[in-house]
Write a protein that holds these residues in place. Structure first.
Motif, PDB file in Angstrom:
ATOM      1  N   THR A 270     -34.497  24.283  72.527  1.00 24.66           N
ATOM      2  CA  THR A 270     -35.056  25.539  73.113  1.00 24.66           C
ATOM      3  C   THR A 270     -34.649  26.108  74.302  1.00 24.66           C
ATOM      4  O   THR A 270     -34.338  27.134  74.441  1.00 24.66           O
ATOM      5  CB  THR A 270     -36.638  25.299  73.239  1.00 24.66           C
ATOM      6  OG1 THR A 270     -37.087  24.313  74.191  1.00 24.66           O
ATOM      7  CG2 THR A 270     -37.302  24.962  71.991  1.00 24.66           C
ATOM      8  N   GLU A 271     -33.918  25.430  75.103  1.00 25.71           N
ATOM      9  CA  GLU A 271     -33.363  25.710  76.303  1.00 25.71           C
ATOM     10  C   GLU A 271     -32.054  26.521  76.101  1.00 25.71           C
ATOM     11  O   GLU A 271     -31.908  27.418  76.624  1.00 25.71           O
ATOM     12  CB  GLU A 271     -32.834  24.524  77.399  1.00 25.71           C
ATOM     13  CG  GLU A 271     -32.438  25.064  78.738  1.00 25.71           C
ATOM     14  CD  GLU A 271     -31.993  23.848  79.632  1.00 25.71           C
ATOM     15  OE1 GLU A 271     -31.353  24.281  80.618  1.00 25.71           O
ATOM     16  OE2 GLU A 271     -32.274  22.558  79.366  1.00 25.71           O
TER      17      GLU A 271
ATOM     18  N   ARG B  88     -39.080  32.466  69.596  1.00 25.27           N
ATOM     19  CA  ARG B  88     -39.355  31.744  70.911  1.00 25.27           C
ATOM     20  C   ARG B  88     -40.017  32.875  71.798  1.00 25.27           C
ATOM     21  O   ARG B  88     -39.944  34.083  71.538  1.00 25.27           O
ATOM     22  CB  ARG B  88     -37.784  31.834  71.666  1.00 25.27           C
ATOM     23  CG  ARG B  88     -37.095  30.578  71.131  1.00 25.27           C
ATOM     24  CD  ARG B  88     -37.805  29.196  71.373  1.00 25.27           C
ATOM     25  NE  ARG B  88     -38.047  28.877  72.635  1.00 25.27           N
ATOM     26  CZ  ARG B  88     -38.700  28.041  73.477  1.00 25.27           C
ATOM     27  NH1 ARG B  88     -39.720  27.599  72.616  1.00 25.27           N
ATOM     28  NH2 ARG B  88     -38.770  28.207  74.800  1.00 25.27           N
TER      29      ARG B  88
ATOM     30  N   GLU C 247     -31.025  35.181  77.400  1.00 27.20           N
ATOM     31  CA  GLU C 247     -30.892  35.609  78.763  1.00 27.20           C
ATOM     32  C   GLU C 247     -29.860  36.182  79.222  1.00 27.20           C
ATOM     33  O   GLU C 247     -29.570  37.051  79.926  1.00 27.20           O
ATOM     34  CB  GLU C 247     -31.336  34.597  79.685  1.00 27.20           C
ATOM     35  CG  GLU C 247     -31.433  35.119  81.031  1.00 27.20           C
ATOM     36  CD  GLU C 247     -31.877  33.925  82.050  1.00 27.20           C
ATOM     37  OE1 GLU C 247     -32.084  33.941  83.109  1.00 27.20           O
ATOM     38  OE2 GLU C 247     -32.253  32.727  81.513  1.00 27.20           O
TER      39      GLU C 247
ATOM     40  N   ASP D  64     -33.068  29.929  74.493  1.00 27.44           N
ATOM     41  CA  ASP D  64     -33.622  30.767  75.607  1.00 27.44           C
ATOM     42  C   ASP D  64     -32.541  31.354  76.607  1.00 27.44           C
ATOM     43  O   ASP D  64     -32.330  32.414  76.991  1.00 27.44           O
ATOM     44  CB  ASP D  64     -34.679  30.124  76.590  1.00 27.44           C
ATOM     45  CG  ASP D  64     -35.889  29.760  75.800  1.00 27.44           C
ATOM     46  OD1 ASP D  64     -36.289  30.393  74.763  1.00 27.44           O
ATOM     47  OD2 ASP D  64     -36.771  28.923  76.231  1.00 27.44           O
TER      48      ASP D  64
END
Length: 272
Positions: A60-61, A219, A68, A64
């Motif tokens: 998930t990092e 997410r 960004e 994300d």
């Protein structure tokens, strides 16, 4: 070509990055977000980040970070994961490795070392480093990590819960290198609206054009509770008319939000 990936030396990310660059061109950090940020800022030519494991699912990092920072995805590298238990001897109290590796070997550890303390560290290679320094610590990592010196023994090989264990890595580049050519495409959708049937409306344009969806994941947007960003991968290139038509529909649905095209790319399987 300067490439940044998860370190230290010897991680599975390092092995995937070797498919992109020579070892002398590879640098290391211990943060996926830092990799994506450094590439987006032009500090590195390429970044190699894990995005999905066949046992534990998405990283998930990475997802994300893609939402960004503005980057391009230029290649997919898939590598089978072979976990081994490494230690100075058969006597140890702690097993240290990346959280994903510990989870991928959960059944083996519960059956064979139920009393061992499991310690999550930044990477598999960092766990190996701990095992070299501390005889009370064992590590989970690629068996080749024991070849670097004579301090570690391979106590067991292929200890992952599924023999088909594999990790998917994406190679990211500055946004200026985004391509429309390739067999797969990744993009992110932030509709910034919420109503019954929204997800169905977003998926129908692909089904109607015979485009296979290889991954759909939501997410949290971070804007408010219940608000989501959608990560979508398809088996088609941006150069194809059917893809362009489908994305035009998606962009009209998300006119209050945004659609980020990460680019089209091809896939390579690397075996170590």
């Amino acid at each position: 070509m300067q490439v940044l990936t998860l370190g230290p030396e010897g991680t599975y990310s390092h092995r995937a990055a070797s498919a992109v660059a020579n070892d002398e061109e590879i640098s290391f950090t211990e943060s996926v977000t830092a990799i994506v940020e450094a590439v987006a800022n032009g500090e590195y030519d390429r970044g190699v980040v894990p995005v999905e494991n066949s046992i534990e699912g998405s990283v998930t990092e990475s997802l994300d970070a893609f939402a960004e920072y503005e980057i391009a995805v230029v290649k997919e590298v898939i590598t089978p994961i072979r976990h081994a238990l490494l230690a100075q001897s058969e006597t140890f109290d702690t097993v240290a490795s990346h959280a994903q590796a510990l989870a991928q070997c959960r059944s083996y550890l519960e059956e064979n070392y139920p009393d061992a303390t499991l310690e999550a560290v930044a990477s598999t290679a960092r766990g190996v480093q701990h095992a070299r320094e501390d005889p009370s610590v064992a590590a989970i990592g690629h068996p080749a990590n024991a070849d670097d010196d004579e301090s570690l023994l391979v106590l067991a090989e292929d200890i992952q819960d599924q023999t088909s264990n594999a990790t998917r890595f994406l190679v990211v580049a500055p946004v200026s290198e985004r391509s429309e050519a390739g067999a797969k495409t990744s993009f992110i959708v932030y509709p910034d609206v919420d109503y019954p049937g929204l997800l169905l409306e977003m998926l129908e344009p692909f089904a109607e054009r015979d485009i296979n969806l290889t991954r759909v994941e939501s997410r949290p947007s971070g804007e408010r509770l219940g608000d989501y960003v959608f990560h979508i991968d398809i088996a088609a290139g941006l150069y194809e008319e059917r893809t362009q038509d489908a994305l035009a529909v998606i962009e009209s649905i998300a006119e209050e939000g945004w659609v980020r095209r990460l680019g089209s790319y091809d896939s390579e399987t690397v075996i170590y």
